[in-house]
Design an enzyme around this catalytic site. Structure first.
Site, mmCIF file in Angstrom:
data_model
loop_
_atom_site.group_PDB
_atom_site.id
_atom_site.type_symbol
_atom_site.label_atom_id
_atom_site.label_comp_id
_atom_site.label_asym_id
_atom_site.label_seq_id
_atom_site.Cartn_x
_atom_site.Cartn_y
_atom_site.Cartn_z
ATOM 1 C CG ASP A 184 -1.749 -1.093 2.002
ATOM 2 O OD1 ASP A 184 -0.563 -1.973 1.245
ATOM 3 O OD2 ASP A 184 -2.713 -1.140 1.981
ATOM 4 C CG ASP A 205 -2.468 -3.973 -1.473
ATOM 5 O OD1 ASP A 205 -4.196 -3.331 -1.154
ATOM 6 O OD2 ASP A 205 -2.569 -4.474 -0.685
ATOM 7 C CG ASP A 206 -6.149 -0.525 -1.430
ATOM 8 O OD1 ASP A 206 -6.457 -0.491 -2.128
ATOM 9 O OD2 ASP A 206 -6.145 -1.416 0.252
ATOM 10 C CG HIS A 227 -4.824 -4.149 -4.910
ATOM 11 N ND1 HIS A 227 -4.649 -4.733 -3.447
ATOM 12 C CD2 HIS A 227 -3.964 -4.645 -5.911
ATOM 13 C CE1 HIS A 227 -4.128 -5.684 -3.567
ATOM 14 N NE2 HIS A 227 -3.872 -6.035 -5.315
ATOM 15 N NE ARG A 260 -10.255 -2.659 -3.304
ATOM 16 C CZ ARG A 260 -9.590 -3.767 -3.103
ATOM 17 N NH1 ARG A 260 -10.070 -4.968 -3.245
ATOM 18 N NH2 ARG A 260 -7.862 -3.480 -2.253
ATOM 19 C CE LYS A 262 -10.468 -2.724 0.698
ATOM 20 N NZ LYS A 262 -9.826 -3.922 0.359
#
Ligand SMILES: *[C@@H]1O[C@H](CO)[C@@H](O)[C@H](O)[C@H]1NC(C)=O
Ligand SMILES: *[C@@H]1O[C@H](CO)[C@@H](O)[C@H](O)[C@H]1NC(C)=O
Length: 366
Positions: A184, A205-206, A227, A260, A262
């Site tokens: 990340d 990743d993010d 991501h 995104r 979540k």
């Protein structure tokens, strides 16, 4: 005096040199450190710190916590780190009115490939976190050139007024399978007033993950390999409220997801007034836009719950394309827990329509 000058390599400012009788704390206000130990020992006597070509010993943190108010820290030359399997962080900075910057030509090389085993933070070698920007108030981190973080990059927590500008992170050493998973770039939690401007990130990743906090802005970013730009996962932590976030004018390419949000299955909290505006997607391999309220232990359950409502979400100008196997838009909301959304100019092409969307609010089609 003698022992101090051997401890600190003093870069005397000209006025201090010209006034030999100046009080000690004034003469010591500019310091160049060549070891992590010297920086930790001398940081309290300097407000202008230069870190010159430091190799941080294995298993140690380059400790720049509790700096004097108004301190400037400059990374110069090459900063590297010895190898040890431990939790980190490799660098930690805290204080008020702090400026952290990079001198021209500098690099902070996390040597991540030595730890990378394709398992990230889910197993294999224990990997040190990279940079704790914790408890920074009215501060900025500007123009850092970072390579190959072992695992997560910047952890921003307990910040009150922090700007991160023109941070470049390139985690592309090594091959993809053995690469830097869970790298990340920016994880934000429990903070008020964070601006991330002009980040250029290549990771796995993010690019951004906001778990909690308010008044957060991410703009002018260029994210690839990862991501996407994420809120969440929200729920199940100490702080579970995200409020007033603007993510704008950014590109996401060669990534699994684009936009995104979540939230955690069965948890409580809130995601309110989040705006994504002018986001360009390309070569997205799973979801162009994915908003899901069913996250548990790192994966979706397919059963959204409504304890973390997503309200007043604005999606304005999300354009571009996903790959043929991807899904352009996936929305999995609990009963009544997505509302007050404003959606304009969302045009994500390519891929296959989702057949799994649930409780899709007015304004967006799935
Ligand atoms: C698309 O992205 C993937 C990573 O998700 C990358 O491996 C691939 O090379 C990219 N394709 C193109 C055409 O850039
Ligand atoms: C959704 O919630 C409402 C009350 O807010 C309830 O009346 C309704 O039965 C619920 N629907 C489902 C499918 O659970």
């Amino acid at each position: 005096m003698h022992s101090l000058s051997t401890l600190l390599v003093l870069g005397l400012s000209s006025w201090a040199a010209a006034v030999p009788a100046a009080p000690l704390e004034h003469r010591a206000s500019s310091c160049t450190f060549k070891t992590a130990a010297a920086a930790a020992a001398g940081k309290k006597s300097c407000t202008n710190i230069v870190l010159q070509d430091i190799t941080v010993p294995a298993g140690q943190t380059l400790d720049l916590t509790k700096l004097k108010d108004g301190t400037t820290v400059t990374f110069a030359g090459k900063t590297t780190f010895g190898y040890k399997e431990w939790e980190g962080p490799l660098i930690s900075v805290s204080g008020k009115g702090i400026t952290v910057k990079g001198a021209s030509g500098h690099v902070i090389d996390g040597n991540g490939a030595k730890w990378w085993d394709g398992k990230g933070s889910n197993g294999g070698k224990k990997k040190p976190k990279f940079f704790f920007a914790h408890s920074l108030t009215s501060s900025s981190i500007v123009g850092l050139n970072v390579k190959n973080t072992p695992v997560q990059g910047f952890s921003i927590n307990g910040a009150n007024g922090l700007t991160l500008k023109n941070i470049h992170i390139d985690n592309s050493a090594g091959d993809y399978e053995k690469g830097g998973h869970n790298t990340d770039a920016f994880d934000v939690g429990s903070s008020d007033g964070v601006k991330i401007i002009g980040a250029v990130v290549k990771n796995q990743d993010d690019c951004l993950a906001i778990n909690s906090g308010k008044n957060i802005e991410f703009t002018g970013g260029d994210c690839s390999g990862g991501h996407g730009l994420s809120i969440g996962s929200v729920g199940g932590r100490k702080d579970n409220d995200v409020e007033n976030v603007v993510i704008s004018n950014s590109k996401i390419s060669d990534s699994t997801n684009g936009v995104r949000i979540k939230t955690v299955y069965g948890a409580t909290g809130s995601v309110d007034h989040v705006t994504y505006s002018n986001i360009q997607l390309s070569n997205i391999s799973k979801y162009g836009i994915v908003i899901q309220q069913d996250y548990e232990n790192g994966s979706p359950t397919g059963k959204p719950t409504n304890g973390v409502p997503i309200t007043h979400l604005t999606l304005d100008g999300i354009t571009g394309s996903v790959t043929s196997k991807a899904t352009p838009v996936q929305i999995l909301c609990g009963n009544g827990s997505c509302s007050g959304w404003e959606v304009e100019n969302v045009k994500v092409s390519g891929g296959k329509k989702s057949s799994k969307c649930q409780n899709v609010p007015k304004g967006i089609s799935c």
